[in-house]
Design a protein around this motif. Structure first.
Motif, short mmCIF file in Angstrom:
data_model
loop_
_atom_site.label_atom_id
_atom_site.label_comp_id
_atom_site.label_asym_id
_atom_site.label_seq_id
_atom_site.Cartn_x
_atom_site.Cartn_y
_atom_site.Cartn_z
N VAL A 104 0.84 -1.21 0.00
CA VAL A 104 0.00 0.00 0.00
C VAL A 104 0.87 1.25 0.00
N GLU A 105 1.92 1.23 0.81
CA GLU A 105 2.82 2.39 0.87
C GLU A 105 3.52 2.62 -0.45
N SER A 106 3.90 1.52 -1.12
CA SER A 106 4.54 1.64 -2.42
C SER A 106 3.61 2.29 -3.44
N LEU A 107 2.33 1.92 -3.38
CA LEU A 107 1.35 2.53 -4.29
C LEU A 107 1.16 4.02 -4.00
N LEU A 108 1.10 4.36 -2.73
CA LEU A 108 0.91 5.76 -2.36
C LEU A 108 2.09 6.63 -2.77
N THR A 109 3.29 6.09 -2.68
CA THR A 109 4.48 6.89 -3.00
C THR A 109 4.68 7.07 -4.49
N ARG A 110 3.84 6.45 -5.31
CA ARG A 110 3.95 6.62 -6.76
C ARG A 110 3.02 7.71 -7.29
N LEU A 111 2.10 8.16 -6.45
CA LEU A 111 1.17 9.22 -6.85
C LEU A 111 1.76 10.57 -6.47
N PRO A 112 1.92 11.48 -7.42
CA PRO A 112 2.65 12.74 -7.17
C PRO A 112 2.21 13.52 -5.94
N PHE A 113 0.97 13.99 -5.90
CA PHE A 113 0.52 14.83 -4.78
C PHE A 113 0.33 14.01 -3.51
N VAL A 114 -0.22 12.81 -3.66
CA VAL A 114 -0.44 11.93 -2.50
C VAL A 114 0.88 11.55 -1.86
N ARG A 115 1.90 11.36 -2.68
CA ARG A 115 3.23 11.01 -2.17
C ARG A 115 3.76 12.10 -1.24
N LEU A 116 3.58 13.36 -1.64
CA LEU A 116 4.05 14.47 -0.82
C LEU A 116 3.34 14.49 0.54
N LEU A 117 2.00 14.36 0.52
CA LEU A 117 1.24 14.38 1.77
C LEU A 117 1.59 13.20 2.66
N TYR A 118 1.61 12.01 2.06
CA TYR A 118 1.83 10.79 2.84
C TYR A 118 3.24 10.77 3.43
N ALA A 119 4.24 11.04 2.61
CA ALA A 119 5.63 10.95 3.07
C ALA A 119 5.93 11.99 4.14
N SER A 120 5.45 13.22 3.95
CA SER A 120 5.75 14.27 4.92
C SER A 120 5.04 14.00 6.25
N THR A 121 3.78 13.54 6.18
CA THR A 121 3.05 13.23 7.42
C THR A 121 3.69 12.06 8.16
N LYS A 122 4.06 11.04 7.43
CA LYS A 122 4.68 9.87 8.06
C LYS A 122 6.01 10.23 8.69
N ASP A 123 6.83 10.99 7.98
CA ASP A 123 8.13 11.37 8.51
C ASP A 123 7.99 12.25 9.76
N LEU A 124 6.99 13.15 9.74
CA LEU A 124 6.78 14.01 10.90
C LEU A 124 6.38 13.20 12.12
N LEU A 125 5.45 12.26 11.96
CA LEU A 125 5.02 11.44 13.09
C LEU A 125 6.15 10.54 13.57
N ASN A 126 6.91 9.97 12.63
CA ASN A 126 8.04 9.14 13.02
C ASN A 126 9.08 9.93 13.78
N ALA A 127 9.23 11.21 13.42
CA ALA A 127 10.23 12.05 14.09
C ALA A 127 9.89 12.25 15.56
N PHE A 128 8.59 12.26 15.89
CA PHE A 128 8.18 12.51 17.27
C PHE A 128 7.91 11.23 18.04
#
Length: 199
Positions: free
Chosen positions: A71-95
């Motif tokens: 599912v994550e691989s599919l999400l990271t292939r979509l241009p705008f969705v990739r930006l939202l998903y990756a940034s949100t995930k990285d932010l939560l992982n950071a905290f």
């Protein structure tokens, strides 16, 4: 009259943080509780917590981990969705994730010719993959804000700050008002590995 004003201000200092914290927690509770639209107050909140715990349990299992990876691989292939998903995930992982980023507080000499310094958190101890040899990425939170910015510095201008990372974050976000307790000194290699040293 001055005594009344002092009592009022002291009461404000005591009550305002409690009221604000209670209000924010209550609004979050009501928001989460209303997601499922269940008729019993509090049931939606409990159901949401149970759902998140279940997802966390499944994400820890070997089989479900593969499904989430697809599912994550599919999400990271979509241009705008990739930006939202990756940034949100990285932010939560950071905290709160397994790859916490704001756990290495440092003091940075911003300008080598002056004694001024800034406090931040090392988020990338090596930028070799970008061709930036000897550089580290440091995140500087803004006071009274959830925002901040990232600056790159030579590794020799970054030194560990012997303090708890949560205390340092509170100190920065509060504009330097919150007190920070010192902890045992952190080895420099734990914050800026030798690989990040300038060549």
């Amino acid at each position: 009259m001055r005594a009344l004003v002092n009592y009022f201000l002291r009461g404000l200092v005591v009550v305002a943080p409690l009221a604000f914290t209670g209000y924010v927690c209550w609004r979050l509770f009501v928001l989460i509780d209303g997601w499922l639209g269940l008729p019993i107050p509090g049931l939606g909140f409990v159901a949401t917590l149970a759902f998140l715990i279940l997802i966390g349990f499944l994400a820890s299992s070997f089989l479900a981990r593969g499904l989430f990876a697809v599912v994550e691989s599919l999400l990271t292939r979509l241009p705008f969705v990739r930006l939202l998903y990756a940034s949100t995930k990285d932010l939560l992982n950071a905290f709160v994730g397994e790859q916490r980023r704001f756990d290495r507080p440092v003091v940075v000499t911003v300008y080598p010719e002056s004694e001024g310094a800034a406090i931040g958190f090392v988020t990338q101890s090596s930028l070799e993959h970008l061709g930036l040899h000897g550089q580290v990425a440091v995140y500087f939170p803004f006071s009274y804000s959830v925002a901040g910015h990232v600056l790159l510095f030579p590794a020799d201008r970054v030194r560990p700050l012997p303090a708890d990372s949560a205390d340092v974050m509170a100190f920065l976000v509060s504009g330097g008002v919150t007190r920070v307790s010192a902890t045992p000194a952190i080895p420099r290699e734990a914050v800026v590995p030798p690989a990040a040293a300038p060549h």
